[in-house]
Write an enzyme that holds these catalytic residues in place. Structure first.
Site, PDB file in Angstrom:
ATOM      1  N   GLU A   1       8.498   4.353  18.670  1.00 31.81           N
ATOM      2  CA  GLU A   1       7.979   3.195  19.419  1.00 31.81           C
ATOM      3  C   GLU A   1       7.704   2.009  18.497  1.00 31.81           C
ATOM      4  O   GLU A   1       7.914   0.861  18.878  1.00 31.81           O
ATOM      5  CB  GLU A   1       6.689   3.555  20.177  1.00 31.81           C
ATOM      6  CG  GLU A   1       6.886   4.558  21.318  1.00 31.81           C
ATOM      7  CD  GLU A   1       7.181   5.971  20.841  1.00 31.81           C
ATOM      8  OE1 GLU A   1       6.769   6.331  19.713  1.00 31.81           O
ATOM      9  OE2 GLU A   1       7.846   6.710  21.598  1.00 31.81           O
TER      10      GLU A   1
ATOM     11  N   THR B   1      -4.660  -9.077  -0.221  1.00 28.71           N
ATOM     12  CA  THR B   1      -3.980  -7.785  -0.202  1.00 28.71           C
ATOM     13  C   THR B   1      -4.683  -6.832   0.759  1.00 28.71           C
ATOM     14  O   THR B   1      -5.598  -7.229   1.488  1.00 28.71           O
ATOM     15  CB  THR B   1      -3.797  -7.238  -1.651  1.00 28.71           C
ATOM     16  OG1 THR B   1      -2.989  -6.072  -1.579  1.00 28.71           O
ATOM     17  CG2 THR B   1      -5.102  -6.923  -2.341  1.00 28.71           C
TER      18      THR B   1
ATOM     19  N   GLY C   1       6.166  -0.317   9.368  1.00 29.05           N
ATOM     20  CA  GLY C   1       4.788  -0.773   9.164  1.00 29.05           C
ATOM     21  C   GLY C   1       4.743  -2.212   8.678  1.00 29.05           C
ATOM     22  O   GLY C   1       5.685  -2.990   8.883  1.00 29.05           O
TER      23      GLY C   1
ATOM     24  N   LYS D   1      -4.719  -8.501   5.093  1.00 26.95           N
ATOM     25  CA  LYS D   1      -3.588  -9.403   5.353  1.00 26.95           C
ATOM     26  C   LYS D   1      -3.504  -9.901   6.807  1.00 26.95           C
ATOM     27  O   LYS D   1      -2.987 -10.974   7.056  1.00 26.95           O
ATOM     28  CB  LYS D   1      -2.269  -8.725   4.979  1.00 26.95           C
ATOM     29  CG  LYS D   1      -2.055  -8.573   3.485  1.00 26.95           C
ATOM     30  CD  LYS D   1      -0.670  -7.985   3.226  1.00 26.95           C
ATOM     31  CE  LYS D   1      -0.378  -7.877   1.758  1.00 26.95           C
ATOM     32  NZ  LYS D   1       1.040  -7.552   1.507  1.00 26.95           N
TER      33      LYS D   1
ATOM     34  N   LEU E   1      -2.252  -5.684 -10.004  1.00 24.42           N
ATOM     35  CA  LEU E   1      -1.604  -6.204 -11.215  1.00 24.42           C
ATOM     36  C   LEU E   1      -1.534  -7.728 -11.185  1.00 24.42           C
ATOM     37  O   LEU E   1      -1.095  -8.355 -12.143  1.00 24.42           O
ATOM     38  CB  LEU E   1      -0.182  -5.643 -11.324  1.00 24.42           C
ATOM     39  CG  LEU E   1      -0.061  -4.136 -11.583  1.00 24.42           C
ATOM     40  CD1 LEU E   1       1.392  -3.702 -11.469  1.00 24.42           C
ATOM     41  CD2 LEU E   1      -0.603  -3.783 -12.952  1.00 24.42           C
ATOM     42  N   SER E   2      -1.978  -8.327 -10.075  1.00 18.93           N
ATOM     43  CA  SER E   2      -1.849  -9.782  -9.940  1.00 18.93           C
ATOM     44  C   SER E   2      -2.640 -10.570 -10.982  1.00 18.93           C
ATOM     45  O   SER E   2      -2.116 -11.570 -11.500  1.00 18.93           O
ATOM     46  CB  SER E   2      -2.243 -10.218  -8.523  1.00 18.93           C
ATOM     47  OG  SER E   2      -1.314  -9.690  -7.614  1.00 18.93           O
TER      48      SER E   2
HETATM   49  P1  ATR Z   1       2.573  -0.632   4.951  1.00 24.16           P
HETATM   50  O1  ATR Z   1       1.714  -1.783   5.312  1.00 24.16           O
HETATM   51  O2  ATR Z   1       2.540  -0.254   3.491  1.00 24.16           O
HETATM   52  O3  ATR Z   1       3.958  -0.753   5.458  1.00 24.16           O
HETATM   53  P2  ATR Z   1       1.834   1.087   7.140  1.00 24.16           P
HETATM   54  O4  ATR Z   1       1.779  -0.118   8.017  1.00 24.16           O
HETATM   55  O5  ATR Z   1       0.754   2.096   7.239  1.00 24.16           O
HETATM   56  O6  ATR Z   1       1.873   0.640   5.619  1.00 24.16           O
HETATM   57  O7  ATR Z   1       3.266   1.788   7.346  1.00 24.16           O
HETATM   58  C1  ATR Z   1       3.609   2.944   6.688  1.00 24.16           C
HETATM   59  C2  ATR Z   1       5.041   3.331   7.063  1.00 24.16           C
HETATM   60  O8  ATR Z   1       5.350   4.554   6.392  1.00 24.16           O
HETATM   61  C3  ATR Z   1       5.232   3.583   8.550  1.00 24.16           C
HETATM   62  O9  ATR Z   1       6.555   3.241   8.902  1.00 24.16           O
HETATM   63  C4  ATR Z   1       5.036   5.101   8.628  1.00 24.16           C
HETATM   64  O10 ATR Z   1       5.651   5.717   9.733  1.00 24.16           O
HETATM   65  P3  ATR Z   1       4.885   5.798  11.165  1.00 24.16           P
HETATM   66  O11 ATR Z   1       5.084   4.451  11.789  1.00 24.16           O
HETATM   67  O12 ATR Z   1       5.560   6.890  11.891  1.00 24.16           O
HETATM   68  O13 ATR Z   1       3.441   6.088  10.855  1.00 24.16           O
HETATM   69  C5  ATR Z   1       5.712   5.542   7.369  1.00 24.16           C
HETATM   70  N1  ATR Z   1       5.254   6.863   6.939  1.00 24.16           N
HETATM   71  C6  ATR Z   1       4.072   7.181   6.390  1.00 24.16           C
HETATM   72  N2  ATR Z   1       4.013   8.506   6.120  1.00 24.16           N
HETATM   73  C7  ATR Z   1       5.204   9.042   6.518  1.00 24.16           C
HETATM   74  C8  ATR Z   1       5.774  10.345   6.494  1.00 24.16           C
HETATM   75  N3  ATR Z   1       5.113  11.383   5.975  1.00 24.16           N
HETATM   76  N4  ATR Z   1       7.035  10.505   6.954  1.00 24.16           N
HETATM   77  C9  ATR Z   1       7.727   9.456   7.465  1.00 24.16           C
HETATM   78  N5  ATR Z   1       7.246   8.201   7.515  1.00 24.16           N
HETATM   79  C10 ATR Z   1       6.000   7.984   7.056  1.00 24.16           C
END
Ligand code: ATR
Length: 288
Positions: free
Chosen positions: A158, A66, A132, A70, A20-21
């Site tokens: 972790e 994006t 994340g 990044k 959307l940027s």
């Molecule tokens: P972003 O850059 O959008 O933050 P990411 O780095 O892939 O994307 O992080 C996604 C986040 O959503 C993580 O905290 C992930 O948890 P994990 O570290 O355990 O992977 C969380 N996430 C994704 N799917 C999930 C699910 N079904 N239940 C709980 N947490 C989830």
């Protein structure tokens, strides 16, 4: 009107078609009558270095960066701002002598969005759902803006532990702690500001939520979801149904863009009127 002297900026990502940027940035330029144009650039993952050299040679003034570039773009930058270094991600580039300087406007964008909704961070007990990339920007902002305590709840414990350790070290304060997602019943306080940064609940999985238990939501006075499609996520609905206040991620998206625009156009400030208009346009666009 775009002249031959227009300031050219853009966004790189892969994919970039959903962004959307361009709509937002070109609207700012038009509303302010600036000679500025913003274009989408799809860059393949193995073409980052070539893309940076290319846009520099072409005279681009700035870029947004994006997913998924990044982090991978960082080695090719001439300088990196302290916040971006701490968050380990860059979403905005500004042309400097010989290359680009990288910034991260996500943390500041989230803060401005909260401010706009009258949500305080200082002195608050905070919950961060997720660990994340998006969580890092939120964690940095909560630390910088002096939250009282921050508990990171994440499926992979972790990752939460690592993020908490990094942030505590960076700010020299032991206020961030990690908890496995399933242990939320052990939360000690009874009134939190919660920031939802996981991808759970994003369109098209609109009925999904990281924690389903309604008891959990009784402890949240304000819930901010960084997701903006759908407009109301299941997380937000559960917060509201437990009498909390809920906000989606659209304003964070808008303000990270405003901060980027202001970095490229240092004499300009985007007014509330323009911000409201752009929000309305983006809501229309998201409705389809
Ligand atoms: P972003 O850059 O959008 O933050 P990411 O780095 O892939 O994307 O992080 C996604 C986040 O959503 C993580 O905290 C992930 O948890 P994990 O570290 O355990 O992977 C969380 N996430 C994704 N799917 C999930 C699910 N079904 N239940 C709980 N947490 C989830």
């Amino acid at each position: 009107m775009i002249s031959g002297n227009a300031k050219v900026c853009g966004v790189i990502g892969n994919p970039v078609g959903h962004s959307l940027s361009p709509l937002m940035q070109n609207y700012f330029a038009e509303a302010l009558g600036l000679d500025f144009i913003y274009v989408p650039c799809n860059v393949k993952n193995n073409q980052i270095e070539a893309a940076i050299q290319g846009i520099y040679a072409l005279g681009f003034w700035g870029l947004n960066v994006t997913v998924p570039h990044k982090q991978s773009i960082m080695p090719y930058l001439k300088e990196i701002d302290q916040a971006a270094l701490s968050i380990q991600a860059v979403n905005t580039l500004v042309r400097i002598d010989g290359g680009y300087k990288g910034y991260n406007t996500d943390a500041a964008g989230l803060y401005r969005a909260l401010k706009g909704h009258g949500i305080e961070v200082e002195g608050q007990d905070c919950l961060l759902l997720g660990a994340g990339g998006a969580a890092k920007a939120a964690a940095y902002m909560l630390m910088e803006k002096k939250a009282r305590s921050i508990t990171i709840l994440n499926r992979t414990f972790e990752k939460a532990e690592t993020l908490a350790g990094e942030m505590n070290r960076l700010f020299g304060r032991e206020i961030m702690t990690a908890m496995p997602l399933g242990d939320y019943e052990m939360l000690k306080k009874d009134s939190y500001l919660a920031i939802q940064t996981t991808s759970v609940g994003m369109h098209p999985q609109v009925d999904a939520v990281a924690i389903e238990d309604r008891e959990f939501y009784k402890k949240i006075h304000t819930g901010v979801d960084i997701i903006y499609t759908p407009k109301e996520t299941r997380f937000m609905k559960l917060v509201r149904e437990a009498n909390g206040r809920a906000v989606n991620g659209l304003d964070m998206l808008i303000y990270q863009g405003i901060i980027a625009f202001e970095l490229w156009n240092p004499k300009i400030q985007i007014s509330k009127e323009i911000t409201d208009k752009v929000r309305q346009m983006m809501e229309e666009k998201l409705k389809g």
